[in-house]
Design a protein around this motif. Structure first.
Motif, PDB file in Angstrom:
ATOM      1  N   GLN A  63      10.908  12.604  -0.185  1.00 46.96           N
ATOM      2  CA  GLN A  63      11.581  11.370  -0.586  1.00 46.96           C
ATOM      3  C   GLN A  63      10.775  10.138  -0.186  1.00 46.96           C
ATOM      4  O   GLN A  63      10.773   9.132  -0.897  1.00 46.96           O
ATOM      5  CB  GLN A  63      12.980  11.315   0.041  1.00 46.96           C
ATOM      6  N   ARG A  64      10.107  10.201   0.955  1.00 51.15           N
ATOM      7  CA  ARG A  64       9.312   9.087   1.461  1.00 51.15           C
ATOM      8  C   ARG A  64       8.012   9.640   2.010  1.00 51.15           C
ATOM      9  O   ARG A  64       8.013  10.597   2.770  1.00 51.15           O
ATOM     10  CB  ARG A  64      10.073   8.341   2.543  1.00 51.15           C
ATOM     11  N   ASN A  65       6.886   9.064   1.617  1.00 49.42           N
ATOM     12  CA  ASN A  65       5.583   9.563   2.043  1.00 49.42           C
ATOM     13  C   ASN A  65       5.204   9.031   3.420  1.00 49.42           C
ATOM     14  O   ASN A  65       5.169   7.814   3.638  1.00 49.42           O
ATOM     15  CB  ASN A  65       4.506   9.147   1.039  1.00 49.42           C
ATOM     16  N   ALA A  85       4.829   4.509   0.639  1.00 46.57           N
ATOM     17  CA  ALA A  85       5.257   4.626  -0.757  1.00 46.57           C
ATOM     18  C   ALA A  85       6.369   5.659  -0.888  1.00 46.57           C
ATOM     19  O   ALA A  85       6.382   6.673  -0.170  1.00 46.57           O
ATOM     20  CB  ALA A  85       4.082   5.019  -1.635  1.00 46.57           C
ATOM     21  N   PRO A  86       7.309   5.422  -1.803  1.00 49.50           N
ATOM     22  CA  PRO A  86       8.322   6.457  -2.049  1.00 49.50           C
ATOM     23  C   PRO A  86       7.667   7.748  -2.511  1.00 49.50           C
ATOM     24  O   PRO A  86       6.612   7.735  -3.152  1.00 49.50           O
ATOM     25  CB  PRO A  86       9.173   5.852  -3.174  1.00 49.50           C
ATOM     26  N   LEU A 115       0.909  11.444   2.468  1.00 50.90           N
ATOM     27  CA  LEU A 115      -0.304  11.076   1.735  1.00 50.90           C
ATOM     28  C   LEU A 115      -1.504  11.081   2.671  1.00 50.90           C
ATOM     29  O   LEU A 115      -1.508  10.404   3.698  1.00 50.90           O
ATOM     30  CB  LEU A 115      -0.151   9.675   1.124  1.00 50.90           C
ATOM     31  N   ASP A 116      -2.543  11.842   2.316  1.00 50.28           N
ATOM     32  CA  ASP A 116      -3.781  11.808   3.086  1.00 50.28           C
ATOM     33  C   ASP A 116      -4.579  10.567   2.693  1.00 50.28           C
ATOM     34  O   ASP A 116      -4.234   9.857   1.753  1.00 50.28           O
ATOM     35  CB  ASP A 116      -4.584  13.095   2.902  1.00 50.28           C
ATOM     36  N   HIS A 117      -5.674  10.316   3.424  1.00 45.96           N
ATOM     37  CA  HIS A 117      -6.367   9.041   3.196  1.00 45.96           C
ATOM     38  C   HIS A 117      -7.078   8.980   1.845  1.00 45.96           C
ATOM     39  O   HIS A 117      -7.396   7.889   1.359  1.00 45.96           O
ATOM     40  CB  HIS A 117      -7.335   8.729   4.352  1.00 45.96           C
ATOM     41  N   GLU A 129       1.933  -3.237  -2.522  1.00 47.40           N
ATOM     42  CA  GLU A 129       3.377  -3.315  -2.267  1.00 47.40           C
ATOM     43  C   GLU A 129       3.970  -1.950  -1.912  1.00 47.40           C
ATOM     44  O   GLU A 129       5.083  -1.885  -1.366  1.00 47.40           O
ATOM     45  CB  GLU A 129       4.098  -3.873  -3.498  1.00 47.40           C
ATOM     46  N   ALA A 130       3.262  -0.869  -2.222  1.00 44.20           N
ATOM     47  CA  ALA A 130       3.722   0.498  -1.919  1.00 44.20           C
ATOM     48  C   ALA A 130       5.118   0.752  -2.495  1.00 44.20           C
ATOM     49  O   ALA A 130       5.950   1.414  -1.868  1.00 44.20           O
ATOM     50  CB  ALA A 130       3.696   0.757  -0.411  1.00 44.20           C
TER      51      ALA A 130
END
Length: 273
Positions: A63-65, A85-86, A115-117, A129-130
């Motif tokens: 739901q949320r990264n 980011a969502p 999320l990886d780099h 704004e993510a």
């Protein structure tokens, strides 16, 4: 509301994690200008990152990264950056559905991974704004270029659903061959591979790119492990398999780290005939 259709996919060479904070890295300015260059806002983003390598295709269903700091020994500010980011669980399941319909029998769901780099560093410059849902898809470095090209072909319908597909890696990626004091002077073998790749893509020689390990000069030196190269093949396939390629940025730093990045625009059958 009608879904926006996208014609383009992208391969971004993200290079060093310090891309997030170092204005001297040339591609940073391209990514910071992204929304001006490509003003369409996608409904969601699918990133195929060279930093997620699994035995079978995998998607993160969250739901949320969370922001993953999958690098070591970098300046402290790097570990304080966040890109919240969502998640995009619906997109993740759609990716799984499309892959399985195309013959990729086993597609795993990872319900913890963020999320990886390879994903969040370029995205924090492109979409700071993510606020756009993001899903990641893994690579399989024990497979070949054609496997990843076919993964991309399976995902072509996503563009018509407003999904921006980005492969994130490095066009030349051999960390053992980096030359810290070389500035922007490219070593010959890296330049030769980089130029071969650009020519092959611009000339539409995608079969050669799929078979890069046999066709390209210095292939195994440019990519001793192909994890950062295979996101390119997914991006090509997802643009319809025979797209028009455009170089959106190109330079080499540290002797052999290529930031060559590409846009792939789907070409209709009537235009390509």
């Amino acid at each position: 509301m009608a879904l926006m259709s996208l014609k383009d996919t992208f391969y971004i060479s993200h290079g060093s994690p310090t891309l997030a904070i170092d204005d001297s890295i040339e591609i940073r300015q391209v990514l910071k200008s992204w929304k001006r260059i490509f003003p369409q806002k996608p409904s969601a983003i699918l990133v195929i990152s060279g930093h997620w390598d699994t035995a079978v295709p995998s998607v993160n269903v969250v739901q949320r990264n969370e922001t993953i700091y999958d690098f070591y020994g970098f300046p402290k500010p790097m570990y304080q950056l966040k890109y919240p980011a969502p998640g995009a669980p619906e997109l993740a399941r759609r990716v799984k559905e499309l892959l399985q319909k195309s013959g990729f029998g086993c597609v795993d769901e990872d319900r913890r991974r963020g999320l990886d780099h390879g994903a969040w560093v370029p995205l924090m410059l492109m979409y700071p704004e993510a606020d756009i849902p993001v899903c990641q898809l893994s690579v399989q470095s024990d497979k070949d270029g054609t496997h990843h090209y076919n993964m991309g072909k399976a995902l072509t319908p996503l563009k018509d659903e407003g999904v921006l597909i980005i492969g994130s890696g490095s066009a030349v990626h051999n960390l053992r061959e980096l030359r810290v004091h070389s500035g922007n002077t490219a070593v010959p073998w890296a330049l030769e591979f980089d130029n071969w790749l650009k020519r092959a893509l611009l000339e539409g020689r995608y079969e050669d790119v799929n078979n890069w390990d046999k066709k390209a000069p210095h292939a195994k030196k440019a990519h001793p492990w192909p994890d950062h190269f295979y996101p390119l093949h997914v991006a090509i396939g997802a643009a319809g398999g025979n797209p028009k390629a455009k170089v959106i940025h190109s330079n080499i730093e540290l002797g052999s780290l290529s930031y060559a990045s590409f846009q792939f625009t789907e070409v209709s059958d009537s235009c390509s005939a």
